[in-house]
Design an enzyme around this catalytic site. Structure first.
Site, PDB file in Angstrom:
ATOM      1  N   SER A  83      55.729  31.281  57.705  1.00 36.77           N
ATOM      2  CA  SER A  83      55.497  29.983  57.376  1.00 36.77           C
ATOM      3  C   SER A  83      54.406  29.873  56.264  1.00 36.77           C
ATOM      4  O   SER A  83      54.521  29.217  55.202  1.00 36.77           O
ATOM      5  CB  SER A  83      54.972  28.960  58.443  1.00 36.77           C
ATOM      6  OG  SER A  83      55.925  29.123  59.404  1.00 36.77           O
ATOM      7  N   ARG A 135      54.704  28.811  52.012  1.00 35.94           N
ATOM      8  CA  ARG A 135      53.918  27.769  51.395  1.00 35.94           C
ATOM      9  C   ARG A 135      53.099  28.222  50.419  1.00 35.94           C
ATOM     10  O   ARG A 135      52.885  27.627  49.444  1.00 35.94           O
ATOM     11  CB  ARG A 135      53.110  27.147  52.590  1.00 35.94           C
ATOM     12  CG  ARG A 135      54.059  26.385  53.359  1.00 35.94           C
ATOM     13  CD  ARG A 135      53.478  26.014  54.771  1.00 35.94           C
ATOM     14  NE  ARG A 135      54.197  24.936  55.708  1.00 35.94           N
ATOM     15  CZ  ARG A 135      55.245  25.373  56.202  1.00 35.94           C
ATOM     16  NH1 ARG A 135      55.673  26.361  56.277  1.00 35.94           N
ATOM     17  NH2 ARG A 135      55.922  24.546  57.051  1.00 35.94           N
ATOM     18  N   GLY A 181      66.029  28.710  56.494  1.00 33.87           N
ATOM     19  CA  GLY A 181      65.938  27.307  56.623  1.00 33.87           C
ATOM     20  C   GLY A 181      64.810  26.521  56.126  1.00 33.87           C
ATOM     21  O   GLY A 181      64.679  25.518  55.472  1.00 33.87           O
ATOM     22  N   ARG A 202      73.695  24.431  58.992  1.00 30.67           N
ATOM     23  CA  ARG A 202      72.419  23.864  59.819  1.00 30.67           C
ATOM     24  C   ARG A 202      72.160  22.488  59.165  1.00 30.67           C
ATOM     25  O   ARG A 202      72.651  22.443  58.062  1.00 30.67           O
ATOM     26  CB  ARG A 202      71.148  24.833  59.605  1.00 30.67           C
ATOM     27  CG  ARG A 202      71.316  26.103  60.404  1.00 30.67           C
ATOM     28  CD  ARG A 202      69.981  26.995  60.430  1.00 30.67           C
ATOM     29  NE  ARG A 202      68.754  26.371  60.749  1.00 30.67           N
ATOM     30  CZ  ARG A 202      67.596  26.824  60.617  1.00 30.67           C
ATOM     31  NH1 ARG A 202      67.650  28.046  60.119  1.00 30.67           N
ATOM     32  NH2 ARG A 202      66.484  26.175  61.388  1.00 30.67           N
ATOM     33  N   SER A 209      59.599  18.141  63.544  1.00 29.84           N
ATOM     34  CA  SER A 209      59.998  19.249  62.678  1.00 29.84           C
ATOM     35  C   SER A 209      58.829  19.527  61.398  1.00 29.84           C
ATOM     36  O   SER A 209      58.667  18.632  60.758  1.00 29.84           O
ATOM     37  CB  SER A 209      61.319  18.986  62.149  1.00 29.84           C
ATOM     38  OG  SER A 209      61.603  20.045  61.044  1.00 29.84           O
ATOM     39  N   GLN A 237      59.310  21.428  59.246  1.00 25.85           N
ATOM     40  CA  GLN A 237      60.042  21.546  57.767  1.00 25.85           C
ATOM     41  C   GLN A 237      60.310  20.243  56.933  1.00 25.85           C
ATOM     42  O   GLN A 237      60.186  19.664  55.946  1.00 25.85           O
ATOM     43  CB  GLN A 237      61.187  22.194  58.161  1.00 25.85           C
ATOM     44  CG  GLN A 237      61.207  23.801  58.660  1.00 25.85           C
ATOM     45  CD  GLN A 237      62.410  24.607  58.553  1.00 25.85           C
ATOM     46  OE1 GLN A 237      63.482  23.929  58.811  1.00 25.85           O
ATOM     47  NE2 GLN A 237      62.317  25.876  58.866  1.00 25.85           N
ATOM     48  N   ASP A 251      59.659  28.747  68.002  1.00 27.77           N
ATOM     49  CA  ASP A 251      60.440  29.971  67.585  1.00 27.77           C
ATOM     50  C   ASP A 251      60.432  30.871  68.648  1.00 27.77           C
ATOM     51  O   ASP A 251      60.790  31.802  68.581  1.00 27.77           O
ATOM     52  CB  ASP A 251      59.910  30.381  66.299  1.00 27.77           C
ATOM     53  CG  ASP A 251      60.558  29.584  65.150  1.00 27.77           C
ATOM     54  OD1 ASP A 251      61.304  28.863  65.230  1.00 27.77           O
ATOM     55  OD2 ASP A 251      59.714  29.629  64.121  1.00 27.77           O
ATOM     56  N   LYS A 274      68.968  26.022  65.296  1.00 27.82           N
ATOM     57  CA  LYS A 274      68.118  27.297  64.618  1.00 27.82           C
ATOM     58  C   LYS A 274      69.112  28.218  63.825  1.00 27.82           C
ATOM     59  O   LYS A 274      70.116  27.821  63.724  1.00 27.82           O
ATOM     60  CB  LYS A 274      67.071  27.696  65.394  1.00 27.82           C
ATOM     61  CG  LYS A 274      66.024  26.842  66.154  1.00 27.82           C
ATOM     62  CD  LYS A 274      65.210  26.458  65.016  1.00 27.82           C
ATOM     63  CE  LYS A 274      64.020  25.814  65.574  1.00 27.82           C
ATOM     64  NZ  LYS A 274      63.443  25.121  64.437  1.00 27.82           N
ATOM     65  N   ARG A 296      65.666  36.564  65.710  1.00 25.47           N
ATOM     66  CA  ARG A 296      64.947  36.505  66.656  1.00 25.47           C
ATOM     67  C   ARG A 296      65.773  36.729  67.826  1.00 25.47           C
ATOM     68  O   ARG A 296      65.254  37.315  69.140  1.00 25.47           O
ATOM     69  CB  ARG A 296      64.147  35.229  66.968  1.00 25.47           C
ATOM     70  CG  ARG A 296      63.532  34.811  65.719  1.00 25.47           C
ATOM     71  CD  ARG A 296      62.245  33.721  66.201  1.00 25.47           C
ATOM     72  NE  ARG A 296      61.555  33.251  64.772  1.00 25.47           N
ATOM     73  CZ  ARG A 296      60.820  33.646  64.070  1.00 25.47           C
ATOM     74  NH1 ARG A 296      60.075  34.990  64.119  1.00 25.47           N
ATOM     75  NH2 ARG A 296      60.220  33.188  62.814  1.00 25.47           N
TER      76      ARG A 296
HETATM   77  C1  S3P Z   1      59.036  26.455  60.340  1.00 27.08           C
HETATM   78  C2  S3P Z   1      59.293  25.167  61.074  1.00 27.08           C
HETATM   79  C3  S3P Z   1      60.011  25.467  62.382  1.00 27.08           C
HETATM   80  C4  S3P Z   1      60.203  26.835  62.629  1.00 27.08           C
HETATM   81  C5  S3P Z   1      60.678  27.413  61.359  1.00 27.08           C
HETATM   82  C6  S3P Z   1      59.496  27.694  60.500  1.00 27.08           C
HETATM   83  C7  S3P Z   1      57.985  26.099  59.098  1.00 27.08           C
HETATM   84  O1  S3P Z   1      61.186  24.520  61.976  1.00 27.08           O
HETATM   85  O2  S3P Z   1      61.324  26.945  63.719  1.00 27.08           O
HETATM   86  O3  S3P Z   1      60.983  29.025  61.803  1.00 27.08           O
HETATM   87  O4  S3P Z   1      57.627  26.957  58.511  1.00 27.08           O
HETATM   88  O5  S3P Z   1      57.711  24.894  58.917  1.00 27.08           O
HETATM   89  P1  S3P Z   1      61.250  23.097  62.406  1.00 27.08           P
HETATM   90  O6  S3P Z   1      60.300  22.559  61.620  1.00 27.08           O
HETATM   91  O7  S3P Z   1      62.725  22.719  61.982  1.00 27.08           O
HETATM   92  O8  S3P Z   1      61.173  22.933  63.871  1.00 27.08           O
END
Ligand code: S3P
Length: 441
Positions: free
Chosen positions: A26, A30, A98, A126, A170, A172, A323, A350, A398
Site C-alpha cells: 500500500s 502511494r 486493484g 472486480r 474501503s 481504496q 487481507d 478481492k 494470498r
Molecule cells: C488496499 C486496501 C484494501 C486491501 C488492498 C490494499 C490499499 O482494499 O484489500 O489489498 O492499499 O488501499 P479495500 O480498500 O478495497 O478493502
C-alpha cells in the site's frame, strides 16, 4: 504474467531464521503516485518491487513522471508537479492490481484528459462502481460496459469538492476520492464509519497537503483534504508489509519449536488486526526495537512456535486485517477449537472470492469448514490435517501463499494450481520461506 506455476509444500520441522519481508504494498503504490505528481524527486528506500507496484510505476511513467532505480536499489521518482500530469498514450494495463486501478482512476479524475484502464482476468471481474460513483459526482466521466475494467475515464477540468460517506469500508475508495480531491477547489471530505488503513491521508500530509481528521461521536471519521496543494517531494522509507510478513509469521507459529525474527514490520494499528487475533489464540509474538519509520510505527517481531486455540473474530476487526483472513483461516484450521470470523462480505470481491476459495481448499485438505452468511467458521481439532490436494487459487496471491503455509503442517503435501501470482506482492516468497526451513517446490 508468466505461465501457470504449480507449486507444492510438504511438512517440515521447526522454522528458524531472521528475515526482512518485502516492502509494504500500500505504501509503495502511494509513494509512486504522490511522488509522481509532486514537485522534485522523491527518494524511496525499501519499495516493494512486486508486479502490482511495477504496474503503478509504468502508469506514472506513461503520464510523465521520471522513475528509476539506482545501484543501491533506491528508487528516484521525479514528479510532474501538481498540474503537470500528461494524458497517457495507449491503455494503462494494471494487471492484477486493484489498488493501482482504483487509486489511479481517482488520481486521473482531476485532470481533463482521457485515460483507459484494463487489467487481467481477475481484476476485470472486480467492482469499479464503488469509485465510479463518487468520482462521477466530482465531475469525471466514465465509459465502462458494466462498472468494471476495461474502462475509460475523462477527468474533470474543474473537479467538484464533495463530501462522500463511504458505503463500504474501503481504503481504496477513500483514497480514490482524496486523490481526485487534490485537483478540486475547496475541501473534499470522506466519511468512514469503520476506520480503514490511513496511509493516503498520512502520506498526503507528509507531501505537504492539509488533511484534517475529525472523530464523530458515533466513532465515524471525517477526513478532509484542502484542494490544490503544492505537493513537495519527500524521502520515504517503506516498512515491511504486515500482510506479507503474515505468511512466515503463521508458518513459524504452527511449527513447534520454531524461532523466527521478522525485521522492520509495519505495525500501523489499522493494519495490525491479525497480530492481535493471533495473540488471543495463544501465539507467542513479541516486539523488539519499536520505533517510528517515516511516520509509521514499526518493530522487529520475534515469533515462536505456539499451540493455538480457536477464537471469535468480530466484524469490526475486518478493516484492520482485511487481507489476512486467508492466512488466519489456515491458523484456525491448525488450532484447537472453533474460530468464527464474522462479517467477511468484502472477501468475495478481492483478487478472488476468498470466502468460497478458502472454504473449498480447506475442505479439500480435510478441514471442517462452514460459511454462514458472511461468516467463515473453521473447526480446528489440533491434529494434523491430511492435505494431499491440489487447491485452486484463481489468480490470487494470498490464497496461493496461504495454502503453501498449510502444506508445512499436513501429513501429505498440499499443491496449488498456480503460484505465479505470488510475485504480485511477495517476489522471492518460496526462497525466503525455504530459507526458514519450509519445503516449497
Ligand atoms: C488496499 C486496501 C484494501 C486491501 C488492498 C490494499 C490499499 O482494499 O484489500 O489489498 O492499499 O488501499 P479495500 O480498500 O478495497 O478493502
Amino acid at each position: 504474467m508468466s505461465l501457470p506455476q504449480k507449486l507444492s509444500s510438504s511438512r517440515c520441522q521447526a522454522l528458524s531464521g531472521d528475515i526482512a519481508p518485502p516492502g509494504d504494498k500500500s505504501i509503495s503504490h502511494r509513494s509512486v503516485m504522490l511522488g509522481g505528481v509532486a514537485e522534485g524527486t522523491t527518494v524511496v528506500r525499501g519499495l516493494l518491487e512486486g508486479e502490482d507496484v511495477l504496474r503503478t510505476i509504468a502508469a506514472l511513467r506513461a503520464m510523465g513522471a521520471e522513475i528509476h532505480k539506482d545501484e543501491s536499489n533506491v528508487w528516484h521518482i521525479t514528479g510532474v508537479g501538481s498540474a503537470g500530469l500528461q494524458a497517457p498514450q495507449g491503455v494503462l494495463d494494471v494487471g492484477n492490481s486493484g489498488t493501482s486501478a482504483r487509486l489511479l482512476i481517482g488520481l486521473v479524475s482531476g485532470y481533463n484528459f482521457t485515460a483507459r484502464f484494463t487489467g487481467d482476468a481477475s481484476l476485470c471481474k472486480r467492482p469499479m462502481g464503488r469509485v465510479i460513483e463518487p468520482l462521477s459526482q466530482m465531475g469525471a466521466r466514465f465509459d465502462s460496459a458494466n462498472g468494471k475494467l476495461p474502462l475509460a475515464v475523462t477527468g474533470a477540468a474543474h473537479p467538484a469538492a464533495i463530501t462522500y460517506a463511504l458505503p463500504v469500508a474501503s481504503a481504496q475508495v477513500k483514497s480514490a476520492v482524496l486523490l481526485a480531491g487534490l485537483r478540486a477547489q475547496g475541501v473534499t471530505s470522506v466519511i468512514e464509519a469503520k476506520p480503514s488503513r490511513d496511509h493516503t491521508e498520512n502520506m498526503l500530509r507528509g507531501f505537504g497537503a492539509k488533511v484534517a481528521v475529525e472523530k464523530r461521536e458515533d466513532g465515524a471519521e471525517i477526513i478532509s483534504l484542502e484542494g490544490l496543494p503544492q505537493l513537495k517531494a519527500q524521502p520515504i522509507n517503506v516498512p515491511a508489509d504486515p500482510s506479507s510478513a503474515a505468511f512466515p509469521l503463521v508458518a513459524a507459529l504452527l511449527a513447534p519449536d520454531s524461532h523466527v525474527v521478522l525485521r522492520n514490520v509495519g505495525l500501523n494499528p489499522r493494519r495490525a488486526g491479525l497480530i492481535e487475533v493471533l495473540r488471543r489464540m495463544g501465539a507467542s509474538i513479541t516486539f523488539e526495537n519499536r520505533r517510528q519509520e517515516g511516520g509509521e510505527p514499526v518493530a522487529d517481531l520475534i515469533v515462536r512456535g505456539s499451540a493455538l486455540r480457536g477464537v471469535d473474530v468480530p466484524p469490526e476487526q475486518a478493516p484492520s486485517m482485511i487481507d489476512e483472513y486467508p492466512i488466519l483461516s489456515i491458523a484456525a484450521a491448525c488450532a484447537v477449537g472453533v474460530t468464527r470470523m464474522r462479517g467477511l462480505g468484502e472477501l468475495r470481491v478481492k483478487e478472488s472470492d476468498r470466502l468460497s476459495l478458502m472454504a473449498q481448499g480447506l475442505a479439500q485438505c480435510g478441514a471442517m469448514v462452514e460459511i454462514e452468511g458472511d461468516d467463515l467458521i473453521v473447526h480446528g481439532t489440533g491434529s494434523p490435517l491430511r492435505g494431499g490436494a491440489t487447491v485452486e487459487t484463481a489468480m490470487d496471491h494470498r490464497i496461493a501463499m496461504s495454502f503453501l503455509v498449510l502444506g508445512t503442517r499436513t501429513t501429505e503435501p498440499v499443491s496449488i494450481d498456480d503460484g505465479s501470482f505470488i510475485a504480485t506482492s511477495f517476489p522471492g516468497f518460496g526462497t525466503m520461506m525455504n530459507g526458514l526451513g519450509t519445503k516449497i517446490a
